[in-house]
Design an enzyme around this catalytic site. Structure first.
Site, PDB file in Angstrom:
ATOM      1  N   HIS A  66       0.848  -1.184   0.000  1.00 16.89           N
ATOM      2  CA  HIS A  66       0.000   0.000   0.000  1.00 16.89           C
ATOM      3  C   HIS A  66       0.888   1.240   0.000  1.00 16.89           C
ATOM      4  O   HIS A  66       2.028   1.202   0.484  1.00 16.89           O
ATOM      5  CB  HIS A  66      -0.904   0.023   1.243  1.00 16.89           C
ATOM      6  CG  HIS A  66      -2.016  -0.984   1.202  1.00 16.89           C
ATOM      7  ND1 HIS A  66      -3.102  -0.939   2.052  1.00 16.89           N
ATOM      8  CD2 HIS A  66      -2.192  -2.076   0.409  1.00 16.89           C
ATOM      9  CE1 HIS A  66      -3.916  -1.951   1.785  1.00 16.89           C
ATOM     10  NE2 HIS A  66      -3.386  -2.664   0.793  1.00 16.89           N
ATOM     11  N   GLU A  68       1.002   3.917   1.775  1.00 20.92           N
ATOM     12  CA  GLU A  68       1.512   4.382   3.077  1.00 20.92           C
ATOM     13  C   GLU A  68       2.704   3.547   3.537  1.00 20.92           C
ATOM     14  O   GLU A  68       3.699   4.080   4.042  1.00 20.92           O
ATOM     15  CB  GLU A  68       0.415   4.283   4.151  1.00 20.92           C
ATOM     16  CG  GLU A  68      -0.832   5.081   3.870  1.00 20.92           C
ATOM     17  CD  GLU A  68      -1.926   4.235   3.234  1.00 20.92           C
ATOM     18  OE1 GLU A  68      -1.647   3.540   2.224  1.00 20.92           O
ATOM     19  OE2 GLU A  68      -3.063   4.275   3.733  1.00 20.92           O
ATOM     20  N   CYS A  96      -6.173   1.982   5.798  1.00 18.35           N
ATOM     21  CA  CYS A  96      -6.827   0.746   6.214  1.00 18.35           C
ATOM     22  C   CYS A  96      -6.246   0.327   7.572  1.00 18.35           C
ATOM     23  O   CYS A  96      -5.368   0.999   8.114  1.00 18.35           O
ATOM     24  CB  CYS A  96      -6.588  -0.339   5.164  1.00 18.35           C
ATOM     25  SG  CYS A  96      -4.869  -0.926   5.092  1.00 18.35           S
ATOM     26  N   CYS A  99      -2.377  -0.145   7.446  1.00 24.28           N
ATOM     27  CA  CYS A  99      -1.618   1.106   7.361  1.00 24.28           C
ATOM     28  C   CYS A  99      -1.782   1.948   8.614  1.00 24.28           C
ATOM     29  O   CYS A  99      -0.843   2.638   9.031  1.00 24.28           O
ATOM     30  CB  CYS A  99      -2.020   1.868   6.107  1.00 24.28           C
ATOM     31  SG  CYS A  99      -1.536   0.959   4.607  1.00 24.28           S
TER      32      CYS A  99
HETATM   33 ZN   LIG Z   1      -3.488   0.300   3.646  1.00 28.61          ZN
END
Ligand SMILES: [Zn+2]
Length: 161
Positions: A66, A68, A96, A99
């Site tokens: 992801h 991040e 999410c 993260c």
């Molecule tokens: Zn994430």
């Protein structure tokens, strides 16, 4: 809105608009690899960009790729340690749970995000992991920075598929 129709000044959010534009640039790069356009940057305490990332889950086949996570990893590599005190993570979409956990683990001072994620957000929407009072590190959270542009990038992407 002000009387002449221009958006009212919002000093708390306006301060982060330039950084969010850089995160949006990152989000644009995700699309080439077939990934959902989410982008992130990490700013050091003096405001310089020390980490960038965009969603690369499809491009790399890595479930943890992801935006991040990649931006935090690169910032940590620049600083030479896993703790990122004084730093700010700026991301186009609400993190999410994974993260949000990485935000906790990296000890960044601040999380700034654009669009809310009502289906999976863990920084105010579905959960609020980053401000959970049971955890001893609670970064400042500023949401809604260029939220419309961030959300539009996602809706345009899904509409084009
Ligand atoms: Zn994430």
């Amino acid at each position: 809105m002000t009387e002449d129709g221009t958006p009212a000044p919002d000093p708390v959010r306006d301060r982060w608009r330039a950084a969010m534009r850089l995160a949006l640039d990152q989000a644009g790069l995700a699309v080439a690899g077939g990934d959902v356009p989410v982008g992130a940057v990490v700013l050091s305490a003096d405001g310089s960009v020390i980490g960038r990332g965009h969603n690369e889950r499809e491009a790399t086949g890595d479930p943890s790729a992801h935006a991040e996570i990649l931006a935090l990893r690169r910032a940590a590599a620049v600083l030479g340690e896993w703790r990122l005190p004084g730093c700010t993570l700026v991301v186009t979409l609400e993190p999410c749970t994974m993260c949000a956990g990485a935000v906790q683990q990296s000890r960044v001072d601040r999380l700034v995000y654009g669009a809310r994620d009502e289906k999976a957000g863990a920084a105010g929407s579905l959960w609020d992991l980053v401000r959970d009072r049971r955890l001893n590190h609670r970064p400042e959270v500023i949401d809604g920075v260029l939220a419309d542009e961030c959300a539009r990038m996602l809706t345009d992407f899904f509409r084009s598929r």
